[in-house]
Design a protein around this motif. Structure first.
Motif, short mmCIF file in Angstrom:
data_model
loop_
_atom_site.label_atom_id
_atom_site.label_comp_id
_atom_site.label_asym_id
_atom_site.label_seq_id
_atom_site.Cartn_x
_atom_site.Cartn_y
_atom_site.Cartn_z
N ASN A 1 47.07 -4.42 31.04
CA ASN A 1 46.53 -5.79 31.53
C ASN A 1 45.27 -6.27 30.77
O ASN A 1 44.31 -6.67 31.76
N ARG A 2 45.26 -6.13 29.48
CA ARG A 2 44.22 -6.83 28.83
C ARG A 2 42.80 -6.06 29.11
O ARG A 2 41.86 -6.68 28.71
N ILE A 3 43.04 -4.95 29.53
CA ILE A 3 41.86 -3.78 29.84
C ILE A 3 41.81 -2.64 28.65
O ILE A 3 42.85 -2.14 28.76
N GLN B 1 36.44 -2.29 28.49
CA GLN B 1 36.19 -3.76 28.16
C GLN B 1 37.44 -4.46 28.62
O GLN B 1 38.66 -4.22 28.35
N GLU B 2 37.31 -5.74 29.03
CA GLU B 2 38.16 -6.47 29.79
C GLU B 2 38.39 -7.84 28.81
O GLU B 2 37.65 -7.88 27.82
N ASN B 3 39.46 -8.33 29.10
CA ASN B 3 39.90 -9.57 28.39
C ASN B 3 40.00 -9.16 26.68
O ASN B 3 39.34 -9.89 26.01
N VAL B 4 40.76 -8.09 26.43
CA VAL B 4 40.92 -7.84 25.25
C VAL B 4 42.36 -8.07 24.86
O VAL B 4 43.52 -7.49 25.38
N ASP B 5 42.58 -9.00 23.85
CA ASP B 5 43.84 -9.58 23.37
C ASP B 5 44.28 -8.68 22.04
O ASP B 5 43.62 -8.79 21.02
N TYR C 1 45.61 1.01 27.22
CA TYR C 1 45.38 -0.94 27.28
C TYR C 1 46.42 -1.05 28.08
O TYR C 1 47.77 -0.75 28.02
#
Length: 509
Positions: free
Chosen positions: A187-189, A211-215, A185
């Motif tokens: 940079n939100r990836i 998967q990108e933009n994972v918070d 995990y």
């Protein structure tokens, strides 16, 4: 245009990966051997349920039905970007297994629950290794990731297929080597790699999902859980390795020492070094007998050692070349000897031809005389005959030696037996054997006498007459038939008695 964008993205990814610096976090990791302490605890970790910890691994669940186990870190993580690698083995005797194993990153440590041994409605990330096909789609074993904010309930009937953010179908059961799952995990990836355990190469990873933009929430806990249902597998976790991910520049800035601290450390080092030298001199003066001698001149330096190794290598090569030259000279000598013998054989055959015959041929025909010489196959035949003769001679010699040895042994035994008979003791042939031999000799003497008598017996003109038949027979027909019937009756009675005994024995057992 698409190719250019792809190359640009790949270049940026490579540059970013090259600048990424991982740092091992031992407080969030475990690895055998000597995993368990004397009080059955694991440093910085806690486990429970049906989990069993040993010196080499943690068996989250044994291969028994309806078992659940878990293991969690005691402290929350203090870094936002991380990479974890879980090394595990899932083994079972059946063709299919259940239920599976999960790797967690959540805000709260969970206990036993319905989702792979952990509680549902979690807040964070769950990476599931699902072994059982609940939805009947024939897509298991399956590796997938699911992010939950604490409000979603895991759908067991569809194996979470509508809730996952990505996954891949990989068989991780009953592999020859441990299976490795790496979750990163940064940079939100979110990226998941898997090594299916078909090779012993630890770095043979395959991309499972990205998967990108994972918070994900901060300050969470790492955990592992597993569960079994109607089917069961052994879920063993061999290692859990955690690394924090940092940019190279940021990590260098964090670890860089200021000029004031560097000067301070250098001054302390100089002070301690001077004190050490002074103490060494005082000790040498107070104890001159314990002063260590300088052995520096007795050892070779690096250049001398390399020069000696080169010289030894050249000497060995020179010796090998000499041996090869000697072997080559021997081969050449043997070849010349063979050629000389062949030429002598051909020349000798021509010389041994009769001179008269040669002159007659030359006189009659006027051409080159045809000389009869020995052929190659004739030479081979002579050599083979000689070899066979020598082999037969050796066999005959060996046979004669065996006969001689056996005769010597028999003679010695006979001598020992005679000595024992005369002296009343000692070894040799036993007494009963001597008696049997003497009886056999007497019988042979009787047979010899009978044969001599038969040979010397005068023969009549009409030949030897047959003896007259007996007037009275030994047994009457009536007695013969009665004996046959009695034997038949006795046989039937014995068979009936035996069948009754067998029936009684079967009833007893």
């Amino acid at each position: 245009m698409v190719a250019r964008l792809f190359l640009l993205f790949l270049f940026c990814f490579v540059i970013n990966a090259a600048n990424l610096k991982p740092r091992f976090e031992y407080k969030y990791s475990f690895k055998g051997p000597h995993l368990v302490q004397s009080d059955n605890s694991i440093p910085f970790w806690e486990y429970g349920g049906d989990a069993i910890a040993s010196a080499d691994n943690i068996r989250i669940t044994p291969s028994l039905r309806s078992k659940k186990g878990w293991a969690w870190t005691k402290n929350p993580i203090t870094f936002d970007q991380w990479s974890v690698e879980c090394v595990f083995k899932v083994t079972g005797r059946g063709r299919i297994g259940a239920d599976g194993l999960a790797v967690w990153y959540t805000t709260q440590k969970s206990q036993e629950g319905t989702v792979y041994g952990s509680t549902d409605m979690w807040n964070g990330l769950g990476v599931f290794m699902d072994s059982f096909d609940n939805d009947g789609q024939h897509n298991n074993p399956y590796v997938m990731a699911m992010v939950n904010d604490g409000t979603k309930q895991y759908d067991h009937q569809s194996d979470g297929s509508q809730q996952q953010i990505g996954g891949c179908m990989r068989d991780f059961r009953n592999k020859p080597y441990p299976v490795r799952v790496k979750v990163e995990y940064y940079n939100r990836i979110l990226t998941v790699f898997i090594n299916t355990g078909l090779t012993n190469n630890k770095d043979d990873f395959e991309l499972c999902l990205r998967q990108e933009n994972v918070d994900l929430p901060k300050g969470g806990y790492f955990g592992i859980s597993a569960a079994t249902g109607g089917l069961a597998d052994d879920h063993d976790v061999l290692a859990f390795l955690t690394h924090s991910l940092h940019d190279g520049d940021q990590l260098a800035a964090k670890t860089q020492v200021s000029e004031q601290e560097r000067q301070k450390y250098e001054n302390e080092f100089d002070t301690y070094y001077k004190e050490l030298e002074k103490n060494k001199q005082d000790f040498n003066q107070a104890h001159p007998d314990k002063v260590r001698q300088d052995y520096e001149g007795e050892f070779d330096n690096q250049g001398e050692r390399e020069l000696r190794m080169i010289f030894e290598g050249q000497n060995s090569i020179h010796h090998a070349v000499k041996e090869l030259r000697k072997t080559l000279d021997e081969l050449l000598g043997r070849q010349e000897m063979v050629l000389t013998r062949v030429s002598q054989l051909s020349t000798g055959g021509a010389v041994q031809a009769p001179q008269g015959g040669a002159q007659q041929q030359m006189g009659g025909g006027g051409g080159v005389p045809m000389l009869d010489t020995i052929k190659r196959h004739e030479v081979d035949r002579v050599m083979n005959n000689q070899n066979e003769l020598m082999q037969s001679t050796r066999e005959m010699r060996q046979l004669l030696n065996d006969i001689q040895n056996r005769a010597n042994v028999i003679q010695q035994n006979m001598g020992q037996g005679g000595g024992a008979a005369s002296g009343g003791g000692g070894g040799g042939i036993p007494q009963h054997t001597q008696q049997a031999i003497s009886e056999l000799q007497e019988h042979m003497k009787y047979v010899r006498q009978d044969v001599v008598n038969l040979v010397n017996r005068p023969q009549s003109a009409g030949g030897v007459a047959c003896p007259p038949p007996l007037a009275v027979s030994c047994i009457t027909p009536t007695l013969f038939f009665v004996s046959i019937i009695a034997q038949f009756v006795l046989l039937i009675a014995y068979m009936v008695y035996r069948s009754n005994k067998e029936a009684q024995a079967k009833k007893f057992y």
